[in-house]
Design an enzyme around this catalytic site. Structure first.
Site, PDB file in Angstrom:
ATOM      1  N   ASN A 196      47.895  47.573  22.051  1.00 32.05           N
ATOM      2  CA  ASN A 196      48.078  47.216  20.640  1.00 32.05           C
ATOM      3  C   ASN A 196      47.157  48.012  19.722  1.00 32.05           C
ATOM      4  OD1 ASN A 196      48.666  43.788  21.555  1.00 32.05           O
ATOM      5  ND2 ASN A 196      50.196  45.279  20.942  1.00 32.05           N
ATOM      6  N   CYS A 204      53.186  37.899  19.041  1.00 27.78           N
ATOM      7  CA  CYS A 204      51.742  37.830  19.295  1.00 27.78           C
ATOM      8  C   CYS A 204      51.008  38.548  18.170  1.00 27.78           C
ATOM      9  CB  CYS A 204      51.419  38.456  20.644  1.00 27.78           C
ATOM     10  SG  CYS A 204      52.154  37.582  22.043  1.00 27.78           S
ATOM     11  N   ASP A 246      46.551  38.916  25.804  1.00 27.48           N
ATOM     12  CA  ASP A 246      46.194  39.149  27.192  1.00 27.48           C
ATOM     13  C   ASP A 246      45.353  40.429  27.190  1.00 27.48           C
ATOM     14  OD1 ASP A 246      46.165  40.121  29.811  1.00 27.48           O
ATOM     15  OD2 ASP A 246      48.234  39.566  30.242  1.00 27.48           O
ATOM     16  N   TYR A 290      43.207  36.341  31.985  1.00 26.95           N
ATOM     17  CA  TYR A 290      43.829  35.436  32.958  1.00 26.95           C
ATOM     18  C   TYR A 290      43.010  35.359  34.246  1.00 26.95           C
ATOM     19  CZ  TYR A 290      48.078  34.732  30.272  1.00 26.95           C
ATOM     20  OH  TYR A 290      48.978  34.356  29.307  1.00 26.95           O
ATOM     21  N   SER A 328      47.391  35.706  19.777  1.00 25.37           N
ATOM     22  CA  SER A 328      47.086  35.572  21.194  1.00 25.37           C
ATOM     23  C   SER A 328      47.106  36.958  21.832  1.00 25.37           C
ATOM     24  CB  SER A 328      48.142  34.675  21.858  1.00 25.37           C
ATOM     25  OG  SER A 328      48.045  34.701  23.267  1.00 25.37           O
ATOM     26  N   ARG A 350      46.818  44.087  -3.654  1.00 25.83           N
ATOM     27  CA  ARG A 350      46.238  43.343  -2.530  1.00 25.83           C
ATOM     28  C   ARG A 350      47.319  42.516  -1.827  1.00 25.83           C
ATOM     29  NH1 ARG A 350      42.439  43.058  -6.729  1.00 25.83           N
ATOM     30  NH2 ARG A 350      43.253  41.049  -7.426  1.00 25.83           N
ATOM     31  N   ARG A 351      48.563  42.956  -1.993  1.00 25.86           N
ATOM     32  CA  ARG A 351      49.702  42.230  -1.416  1.00 25.86           C
ATOM     33  C   ARG A 351      50.539  43.122  -0.508  1.00 25.86           C
ATOM     34  NH1 ARG A 351      51.713  39.450  -7.147  1.00 25.86           N
ATOM     35  NH2 ARG A 351      49.738  38.374  -7.604  1.00 25.86           N
TER      36      ARG A 351
END
Length: 276
Positions: A188, A157, A180, A220, A178, A137-138
């Site tokens: 991503n 980010c 956008d 934004y 964070s 679990r690492r």
């Protein structure tokens, strides 16, 4: 219809309807003209993508899948922090005169640490653990290194990935401080979906679930009308995305190892203003 489209529409509508506006607050980001870049945001957004069901590329507008993979490999495989090693120009704003983004992203992936099995970097440690201790679990990476933040062109980010093996499926959680939503969300999602597929293939698993956790999911102010138009568009079935099945070494993948088929999508949205 694409489940990724449905998740995206629901997330955007939730932000627009119930999000918090930062207008009038002190914000770091600026538009190129120097004016403050305000957002509407929600905290703690979690989206789940089952890679056995579909590949989660948006059809509301095209995602440049191979370009996204090229950036992913720049960080995870080449472990580079120089934009001269990257095909696209998405990092140009954050690079110095030599093309370096400082001790960020790929630099952190290439730093060697002393693990129980020997000295290696974070990527090689993930691969070793997936092959040798799959129920650990690492199995994770973290590139938010506080001691190096002052020497980074941009603080990460998407900063941490935790891998988890369940049966014959490889799952992962992508943690992002964070995002956008218009400029980067599906970029991503596509990148880390492909990463799960790659790691699964070279370590002997089937791709499982990608869980995307976003601390500050924001739209934004100048992106609001673009988002409103985008989420009203028709939705199409998800494309089929596969890897070259002959590749068994993570370091042999290239962006051309990706095959994209049946990608029906709406027109691209051009000239999106980017806050910096």
């Amino acid at each position: 219809m694409s489940k990724a489209d449905q998740l995206f529409v629901n997330m955007c509508q939730s932000i627009l309807d119930d999000g918090f506006s930062t207008e009038g607050q002190t914000v770091r980001a600026k538009w190129p003209d120097g004016s403050p870049a305000y957002t509407i945001k929600r905290f703690g957004v979690v989206n789940r993508y089952d890679l056995q069901e579909e590949f989660p590329a948006l059809t509301l507008r095209p995602t440049a899948i191979k370009s996204a993979v090229d950036e992913l490999l720049w960080i995870w495989q080449k472990k580079s922090n120089n934009i001269k090693d990257l095909s696209s120009h998405i990092w140009d704003e954050w690079a110095d005169e030599n093309g370096s983004i400082g001790k960020a992203y790929g630099y952190q992936m290439g730093v060697k640490y002393k693990f129980a099995q020997g000295e290696m970097d974070q990527v090689d440690n993930v691969i070793w653990q997936l092959k040798n201790t799959p129920y650990s679990r690492r199995i994770m990476t973290n590139i938010y290194n506080f001691s190096d933040l002052s020497e980074m062109g941009l603080e990460p980010c998407a900063y941490s990935v935790t891998f988890n093996v369940t049966g014959n499926r490889l799952n992962a959680i992508l943690n992002q401080r964070s995002q956008d939503i218009l400029a980067a969300n599906n970029w991503n999602v596509v990148q880390y979906s492909v990463l799960v597929m790659m790691m699964a293939q070279v370590c002997g698993y089937e791709p499982g679930e990608l869980v995307h956790v976003i601390a500050d999911a924001h739209i934004y102010d100048k992106h609001i009308p673009i988002i409103e138009e985008m989420i009203s568009r028709p939705q199409f079935p998800a494309p089929k995305v596969t890897l070259d099945p002959d590749i068994k070494d993570f370091y042999e993948f290239t962006k051309d190892s990706i095959k994209v088929e049946d990608y029906e999508k709406n027109p691209q949205i051009k000239d999106i203003p980017i806050a910096i």
